[in-house]
Design a protein around this motif. Structure first.
Motif, mmCIF file in Angstrom:
data_model
loop_
_atom_site.group_PDB
_atom_site.id
_atom_site.type_symbol
_atom_site.label_atom_id
_atom_site.label_comp_id
_atom_site.label_asym_id
_atom_site.label_seq_id
_atom_site.Cartn_x
_atom_site.Cartn_y
_atom_site.Cartn_z
ATOM 1 N N PRO A 173 -1.156 19.422 -6.733
ATOM 2 C CA PRO A 173 -0.059 18.965 -5.845
ATOM 3 C C PRO A 173 -0.139 17.581 -5.244
ATOM 4 N N VAL A 174 0.315 16.543 -5.305
ATOM 5 C CA VAL A 174 0.228 15.192 -4.874
ATOM 6 C C VAL A 174 1.651 14.763 -4.225
ATOM 7 N N GLY A 175 2.009 13.896 -3.191
ATOM 8 C CA GLY A 175 3.088 13.159 -2.902
ATOM 9 C C GLY A 175 3.061 12.131 -2.202
ATOM 10 N N THR A 176 3.952 11.081 -2.182
ATOM 11 C CA THR A 176 4.073 9.878 -1.455
ATOM 12 C C THR A 176 4.352 10.121 0.096
ATOM 13 N N VAL A 177 3.268 9.746 0.949
ATOM 14 C CA VAL A 177 3.553 9.732 2.601
ATOM 15 C C VAL A 177 4.478 8.765 2.822
ATOM 16 N N LYS A 178 5.808 9.421 3.353
ATOM 17 C CA LYS A 178 6.697 8.557 3.929
ATOM 18 C C LYS A 178 6.155 7.989 5.284
ATOM 19 N N PRO A 227 0.372 13.161 6.451
ATOM 20 C CA PRO A 227 -0.033 13.565 5.018
ATOM 21 C C PRO A 227 -0.136 15.057 4.876
ATOM 22 N N SER A 228 -0.172 15.969 6.068
ATOM 23 C CA SER A 228 -0.327 17.275 6.021
ATOM 24 C C SER A 228 1.178 17.790 5.762
ATOM 25 N N LYS A 229 2.206 17.303 6.215
ATOM 26 C CA LYS A 229 3.628 17.582 5.841
ATOM 27 C C LYS A 229 3.904 17.112 4.706
ATOM 28 N N THR A 230 3.636 16.072 3.998
ATOM 29 C CA THR A 230 3.936 15.497 2.576
ATOM 30 C C THR A 230 3.398 16.680 1.780
ATOM 31 N N VAL A 231 2.086 17.110 1.937
ATOM 32 C CA VAL A 231 1.141 17.649 0.969
ATOM 33 C C VAL A 231 1.703 19.139 0.848
ATOM 34 N N TYR A 235 5.016 23.811 -1.573
ATOM 35 C CA TYR A 235 6.083 24.622 -1.741
ATOM 36 C C TYR A 235 7.333 24.431 -2.326
ATOM 37 N N LYS A 236 7.555 23.327 -3.314
ATOM 38 C CA LYS A 236 8.347 22.844 -4.004
ATOM 39 C C LYS A 236 8.959 24.017 -5.107
ATOM 40 N N ILE A 256 0.744 -1.145 -0.241
ATOM 41 C CA ILE A 256 -0.173 0.101 -0.086
ATOM 42 C C ILE A 256 0.916 1.127 -0.030
ATOM 43 N N THR A 257 0.692 2.061 -1.064
ATOM 44 C CA THR A 257 1.596 3.282 -1.062
ATOM 45 C C THR A 257 0.423 4.421 -0.546
ATOM 46 N N LYS A 258 0.869 5.211 0.446
ATOM 47 C CA LYS A 258 -0.158 6.304 0.925
ATOM 48 C C LYS A 258 0.135 7.593 0.068
ATOM 49 N N LYS A 259 -1.051 8.497 -0.577
ATOM 50 C CA LYS A 259 -0.587 9.698 -1.040
ATOM 51 C C LYS A 259 -1.375 10.668 -0.339
ATOM 52 N N ALA A 260 -0.863 11.847 -0.371
ATOM 53 C CA ALA A 260 -1.420 13.126 0.030
ATOM 54 C C ALA A 260 -1.803 14.085 -1.263
ATOM 55 N N ILE A 261 -2.770 14.545 -1.103
ATOM 56 C CA ILE A 261 -3.357 15.213 -2.407
ATOM 57 C C ILE A 261 -3.886 16.569 -1.842
ATOM 58 N N ALA A 262 -3.759 17.780 -2.771
ATOM 59 C CA ALA A 262 -4.077 19.080 -1.982
ATOM 60 C C ALA A 262 -4.902 19.778 -3.214
ATOM 61 N N TYR A 263 -6.094 20.129 -2.879
ATOM 62 C CA TYR A 263 -6.781 21.211 -3.787
ATOM 63 C C TYR A 263 -6.696 22.551 -3.092
ATOM 64 N N VAL A 264 -5.645 23.172 -3.598
ATOM 65 C CA VAL A 264 -5.402 24.565 -3.222
ATOM 66 C C VAL A 264 -5.978 25.696 -3.986
ATOM 67 N N ILE A 265 -6.951 26.608 -3.307
ATOM 68 C CA ILE A 265 -7.648 27.500 -4.048
ATOM 69 C C ILE A 265 -7.145 28.905 -3.307
#
Length: 56
Positions: free
Chosen positions: A36-41, A46-50, A55-56, A6-15
């Motif tokens: 924006p989406v990232g793989t959660v370590k 998840p909030s840190k990941t996203v 901010y990349k 299982i790979t956890k992902k964090a996704i953001a919808y920034v408005i």
């Protein structure tokens, strides 16, 4: 039976001002427009990941 990990992902919808933050990969334009989406370590929230992805 083979099970995939299982790979956890964090996704953001920034408005901001009624506009959705989106981007395209310059190296992979065929991927299309994305949010924006990232793989959660394992030891990460998840909030840190996203936030890292935003901010990349």
């Amino acid at each position: 039976m083979f099970t995939q990990p299982i790979t956890k992902k964090a996704i953001a919808y920034v408005i901001n001002k009624d506009k959705l933050m989106v981007f395209t990969h310059t190296e992979f334009p065929e991927a299309g427009v994305q949010v924006p989406v990232g793989t959660v370590k394992k030891s990460e929230e998840p909030s840190k990941t996203v936030l890292q992805e935003i901010y990349k």
